[in-house]
Structures are given as structure tokens and as C-alpha cells.
Write a protein that holds these residues in place. Structure first.
Motif, PDB file in Angstrom:
ATOM      1  N   LYS A 259     -30.765  23.985 -19.320  1.00 28.27           N
ATOM      2  CA  LYS A 259     -30.845  24.533 -17.968  1.00 28.27           C
ATOM      3  C   LYS A 259     -32.293  24.721 -17.577  1.00 28.27           C
ATOM      4  N   GLY A 260     -32.665  24.120 -16.443  1.00 27.24           N
ATOM      5  CA  GLY A 260     -34.088  24.168 -15.937  1.00 27.24           C
ATOM      6  C   GLY A 260     -34.968  23.013 -16.297  1.00 27.24           C
ATOM      7  N   GLN A 261     -34.435  22.247 -17.463  1.00 27.67           N
ATOM      8  CA  GLN A 261     -35.272  21.227 -17.989  1.00 27.67           C
ATOM      9  C   GLN A 261     -35.019  19.827 -17.075  1.00 27.67           C
ATOM     10  N   ARG A 262     -36.299  19.421 -16.659  1.00 29.73           N
ATOM     11  CA  ARG A 262     -36.091  18.175 -15.756  1.00 29.73           C
ATOM     12  C   ARG A 262     -35.952  16.966 -16.828  1.00 29.73           C
ATOM     13  N   LEU A 263     -35.546  15.783 -16.158  1.00 31.02           N
ATOM     14  CA  LEU A 263     -35.548  14.578 -17.210  1.00 31.02           C
ATOM     15  C   LEU A 263     -36.749  14.289 -17.810  1.00 31.02           C
ATOM     16  N   SER A 264     -37.969  14.626 -17.443  1.00 29.97           N
ATOM     17  CA  SER A 264     -39.443  14.675 -17.862  1.00 29.97           C
ATOM     18  C   SER A 264     -39.462  15.055 -19.040  1.00 29.97           C
ATOM     19  N   MET A 265     -38.987  16.318 -19.196  1.00 34.55           N
ATOM     20  CA  MET A 265     -39.013  17.159 -20.415  1.00 34.55           C
ATOM     21  C   MET A 265     -38.332  16.805 -21.764  1.00 34.55           C
ATOM     22  N   VAL A 266     -37.120  16.239 -21.110  1.00 27.55           N
ATOM     23  CA  VAL A 266     -36.244  15.613 -22.160  1.00 27.55           C
ATOM     24  C   VAL A 266     -36.832  14.494 -22.680  1.00 27.55           C
ATOM     25  N   MET A 267     -37.344  13.381 -21.914  1.00 30.01           N
ATOM     26  CA  MET A 267     -38.160  12.274 -22.223  1.00 30.01           C
ATOM     27  C   MET A 267     -39.196  12.623 -23.149  1.00 30.01           C
ATOM     28  N   ALA A 268     -39.876  13.544 -22.791  1.00 30.04           N
ATOM     29  CA  ALA A 268     -40.912  13.997 -23.683  1.00 30.04           C
ATOM     30  C   ALA A 268     -40.588  14.263 -25.022  1.00 30.04           C
ATOM     31  N   ARG A 269     -39.441  14.955 -25.055  1.00 30.78           N
ATOM     32  CA  ARG A 269     -38.910  15.682 -26.489  1.00 30.78           C
ATOM     33  C   ARG A 269     -38.047  14.256 -27.305  1.00 30.78           C
ATOM     34  N   HIS A 270     -37.529  13.546 -26.656  1.00 30.65           N
ATOM     35  CA  HIS A 270     -36.721  12.456 -27.315  1.00 30.65           C
ATOM     36  C   HIS A 270     -37.543  11.212 -27.603  1.00 30.65           C
ATOM     37  N   GLY A 271     -38.550  10.973 -26.403  1.00 31.92           N
ATOM     38  CA  GLY A 271     -39.035   9.618 -26.250  1.00 31.92           C
ATOM     39  C   GLY A 271     -38.452   8.670 -25.539  1.00 31.92           C
ATOM     40  N   ALA A 272     -39.271   8.112 -24.552  1.00 26.83           N
ATOM     41  CA  ALA A 272     -38.721   6.896 -23.560  1.00 26.83           C
ATOM     42  C   ALA A 272     -37.734   6.138 -24.123  1.00 26.83           C
ATOM     43  N   ALA A 273     -38.215   5.401 -25.299  1.00 29.87           N
ATOM     44  CA  ALA A 273     -37.505   4.390 -25.808  1.00 29.87           C
ATOM     45  C   ALA A 273     -36.235   4.820 -26.494  1.00 29.87           C
ATOM     46  N   ALA A 274     -35.999   5.987 -26.830  1.00 28.23           N
ATOM     47  CA  ALA A 274     -34.713   6.464 -27.494  1.00 28.23           C
ATOM     48  C   ALA A 274     -33.934   7.004 -26.317  1.00 28.23           C
ATOM     49  N   ILE A 275     -34.460   7.567 -25.355  1.00 26.66           N
ATOM     50  CA  ILE A 275     -33.490   7.429 -24.205  1.00 26.66           C
ATOM     51  C   ILE A 275     -32.865   6.359 -23.492  1.00 26.66           C
ATOM     52  N   ALA A 276     -34.002   5.373 -23.275  1.00 29.35           N
ATOM     53  CA  ALA A 276     -33.505   4.248 -22.990  1.00 29.35           C
ATOM     54  C   ALA A 276     -32.487   3.729 -23.814  1.00 29.35           C
ATOM     55  N   ALA A 277     -32.460   3.557 -24.719  1.00 32.18           N
ATOM     56  CA  ALA A 277     -31.565   2.949 -26.025  1.00 32.18           C
ATOM     57  C   ALA A 277     -30.127   3.904 -25.650  1.00 32.18           C
ATOM     58  N   GLN A 278     -30.448   5.202 -25.621  1.00 37.63           N
ATOM     59  CA  GLN A 278     -29.063   5.936 -25.382  1.00 37.63           C
ATOM     60  C   GLN A 278     -28.278   5.330 -24.278  1.00 37.63           C
ATOM     61  N   VAL A 279     -29.160   5.515 -22.988  1.00 44.10           N
ATOM     62  CA  VAL A 279     -28.625   5.017 -21.718  1.00 44.10           C
ATOM     63  C   VAL A 279     -27.912   3.799 -21.873  1.00 44.10           C
ATOM     64  N   GLU A 280     -28.503   2.610 -22.564  1.00 40.37           N
ATOM     65  CA  GLU A 280     -27.784   1.280 -22.618  1.00 40.37           C
ATOM     66  C   GLU A 280     -26.453   1.492 -23.427  1.00 40.37           C
ATOM     67  N   LYS A 281     -26.557   2.455 -24.579  1.00 39.63           N
ATOM     68  CA  LYS A 281     -25.234   2.619 -25.110  1.00 39.63           C
ATOM     69  C   LYS A 281     -24.300   3.108 -24.327  1.00 39.63           C
ATOM     70  N   VAL A 282     -24.474   4.055 -23.468  1.00 33.68           N
ATOM     71  CA  VAL A 282     -23.815   4.838 -22.647  1.00 33.68           C
ATOM     72  C   VAL A 282     -22.929   3.985 -21.646  1.00 33.68           C
ATOM     73  N   ALA A 283     -23.954   3.116 -20.916  1.00 37.64           N
ATOM     74  CA  ALA A 283     -23.563   2.178 -19.827  1.00 37.64           C
ATOM     75  C   ALA A 283     -22.626   1.020 -20.838  1.00 37.64           C
ATOM     76  N   ALA A 284     -23.258   0.706 -21.768  1.00 39.08           N
ATOM     77  CA  ALA A 284     -22.184  -0.323 -22.425  1.00 39.08           C
ATOM     78  C   ALA A 284     -20.634   0.056 -22.528  1.00 39.08           C
ATOM     79  N   ALA A 285     -20.624   1.208 -23.040  1.00 35.33           N
ATOM     80  CA  ALA A 285     -19.394   1.794 -23.626  1.00 35.33           C
ATOM     81  C   ALA A 285     -18.703   2.038 -22.141  1.00 35.33           C
ATOM     82  N   ALA A 286     -19.271   2.090 -21.074  1.00 34.00           N
ATOM     83  CA  ALA A 286     -18.551   2.509 -19.831  1.00 34.00           C
ATOM     84  C   ALA A 286     -18.019   1.176 -19.043  1.00 34.00           C
ATOM     85  N   GLU A 287     -18.367   0.058 -19.614  1.00 37.08           N
ATOM     86  CA  GLU A 287     -18.052  -1.466 -18.751  1.00 37.08           C
ATOM     87  C   GLU A 287     -16.673  -1.554 -19.309  1.00 37.08           C
TER      88      GLU A 287
END
Ligand code: SF4
Ligand code: SF4
Ligand code: SF4
Length: 287
Positions: A259-287
């Protein structure tokens, strides 16, 4: 004493003067009709000081609304057919430029996307405030890279070597220095290319065609005390794919954010590449 309503949820912000509220209104892509402007003026006279402040994110706010008139003012906004803003830990009103509607540089229909984002996302509760911006081209007038999620119109140039006379006009004008004539052949460095459409428009021989058209999607930007540039996480996302892709970003964000963490903080913690990969996975699973 009774608990005060959640003013921010309905777009009302407590003023520094006790007992007074700023009543914020949103619109779609910064557009408002003359008739609606008159209604805003009436509300400002009726509930506020007669003054309307234009916000930096294309909204309007009416200062001086008395707290005890909150519900009456809120209902008056709805009855007038105007759109209330939203504040707090949720998706805020969308900022958008005119795109292909009126701008000569526009590559995509930003107003259509902004309307969908407004209808389907604004007001949704999230771990922190979340702002979207839509721009119609690489000029990025609405600063998509400075928003939690930004959408920037993109059109890919493709050379028709049969038509190209190697005049070099596009090479000179390319703002990214992404074009060169090597060994008598025009080449585009797609890693540098902004997909801005400049070369396609200027070629006197129509030797540059438009390939993929869509949105480059940025995530994790913000302004404020500690500004942060968003990372580019997807390119040439077709207009009809933007909404499912956005749902995937939000699903990943909600899963990883406290709670209170913006997306920028999440991306700083996990790395942009990891977040992008996770998003791709979720998007592909939803197709
Ligand atoms: S971002 Fe591009 S399309 Fe949008 S207003 Fe600016 S120049 Fe025009
Ligand atoms: S402006 Fe057109 S004709 Fe001239 S080099 Fe570029 S693509 Fe070829
Ligand atoms: S689209 Fe823009 S950045 Fe890309 S090659 Fe053409 S002029 Fe250069």
C-alpha cells in the motif's frame, strides 16, 4: 462528531482554509464543449467563489466549496452531466493530446484511447495514485514518460528500395540520426528510431511506407519530489491490444506493490526488464 466523507474519492480536495473544498472536474482528452463550460461557470457561481482554476492535468477545479455543501455540489455536477475528478489511491483522470484528431504530427487516435481509459479505468482503487498520459507521437507533449503508465503513438518506417532515389532528405531530417545511406542503400537503425513519422511525411518519392502503428508503452514514471523517467516496456502495441496489455500491467503492479507504493517503486525493486517479462506472461495467459 460524524466521520467526514471520503472527499478525495469524489474529486474534492480539502483547502488550506478549514471547512472549504476544491471541487475538481475531469474531462476527456482535455476537451470540453462551450455548453459544458457554461455549466462549470454556473457551478462556480453557485458553490464556489465564481473562480475556476485550470489544473496542469487538463482538469478544472472550483475553489471555495463549503464542506456542508459537498453532497449537494457533487449531485449538481452529476445532474449537469459533467465528469467529477477522482483523487487518492486510485487511477486518476487521463491526460491526452489531440493526436490524429487535429495535430498534424499525430500518428494515432489518442482521443479514442483516452475515452476508453477514462470509461474503463478512472477511479479504480490501486495501492497508490496512478496516472496515465496519452501522446500521439514521439513529441510526447503530455509527458507519457513522466507518468505511471504512458502511451506514445508510434509508426514504423519501412523503406521501399525500388522507389528510393537516395536523395538524403530523410537522413538530414531524422531527429534521432537513425538513418544513413550506406553502400548506396538507405538503412534505418531501428534501435535508434523514434517511430516519429517525420521521414515518411517528408519523402518526396513516397519511398518510406508506414509499417506497424500503435503505442509504445512506458511504465514507472512520475514527477513530484523525486521525479523518475518511465521505462519503455512494450512497442507498437496495436490500439485494440492496449486495454488487455494495460490490465496485465495493473495485475502485476497490484500483486507486487505494498500500500502506498507507486509503480516506479515496484519497478525499482524488481527491475524494468523483470516487470516487462512478467507483464508479457500475464498478457499472454489472458489471451
Ligand atoms: S504529442 Fe504529437 S500528436 Fe500529440 S500534440 Fe504533441 S505533436 Fe501533436
Ligand atoms: S527522402 Fe525518400 S527518396 Fe530520399 S533518401 Fe529518403 S527515402 Fe530515399
Ligand atoms: S521515424 Fe523518425 S526517428 Fe525513425 S527513421 Fe524516421 S525520422 Fe528517424
Amino acid at each position: 462528531m460524524s466521520k467526514k466523507p471520503d472527499f478525495k474519492k469524489y474529486g474534492f480536495i480539502p483547502q488550506r482554509q478549514p471547512g472549504l473544498l476544491l471541487m475538481r472536474l475531469r474531462n476527456r482528452a482535455g476537451n470540453i464543449t462551450a455548453a459544458d463550460l457554461c455549466k462549470v461557470a454556473e457551478l462556480a457561481e453557485r458553490f464556489g467563489t465564481g473562480k475556476v482554476h485550470v489544473t496542469i492535468r487538463q482538469g478544472m477545479e472550483i475553489p471555495g466549496v463549503k464542506e456542508e455543501q459537498f453532497e449537494e455540489a457533487r449531485q449538481a455536477v452529476l445532474a449537469a452531466g459533467l465528469l467529477p475528478a477522482v483523487c487518492g489511491l486510485r487511477i486518476r483522470p487521463v491526460v491526452a493530446c489531440p493526436g490524429t484528431n487535429t495535430c498534424p504530427y499525430g500518428l494515432v487516435n489518442t482521443e479514442a484511447l483516452a475515452a476508453r481509459l477514462d470509461a474503463e479505468f478512472v477511479g479504480r482503487d490501486l495501492p497508490a495514485k496512478t496516472k496515465f498520459a496519452v501522446s500521439g507521437c514521439a513529441n510526447a507533449c503530455t509527458k507519457p514518460q513522466a507518468h505511471d503508465i504512458g502511451f506514445r503513438g508510434a509508426a514504423e518506417p519501412v523503406v521501399d528500395h525500388e522507389l528510393c532515389v537516395k536523395c538524403g532528405a530523410c537522413v538530414k531530417r531524422c531527429p534521432a540520426q537513425a538513418m544513413a545511406i550506406d553502400n548506396e542503400t538507405l538503412a534505418i537503425d531501428y534501435d535508434q528510431c523514434l517511430a516519429c513519422g517525420v521521414c515518411v511525411r517528408l519523402c518526396p518519392k513516397q519511398a518510406l511506407k508506414t509499417g506497424r502503428v500503435g503505442y509504445h508503452i512506458f511504465a514507472g514514471g512520475k514527477g513530484g519530489r523525486y521525479p523518475n523517467d518511465a521505462a519503455l516496456i512494450a512497442t507498437f502495441v496495436a490500439e485494440e491490444e492496449v486495454i488487455p496489455y494495460l490490465e496485465a500491467i495493473l495485475a502485476v503492479y497490484q500483486e507486487l506493490a505494498d500500500k502506498g507504493q507507486r509503480l516506479s517503486m515496484v519497478m525499482a525493486r524488481h527491475g524494468a526488464a523483470a516487470i516487462a517479462a512478467q507483464v508479457e506472461k500475464v498478457a499472454a495467459a489472458a489471451e
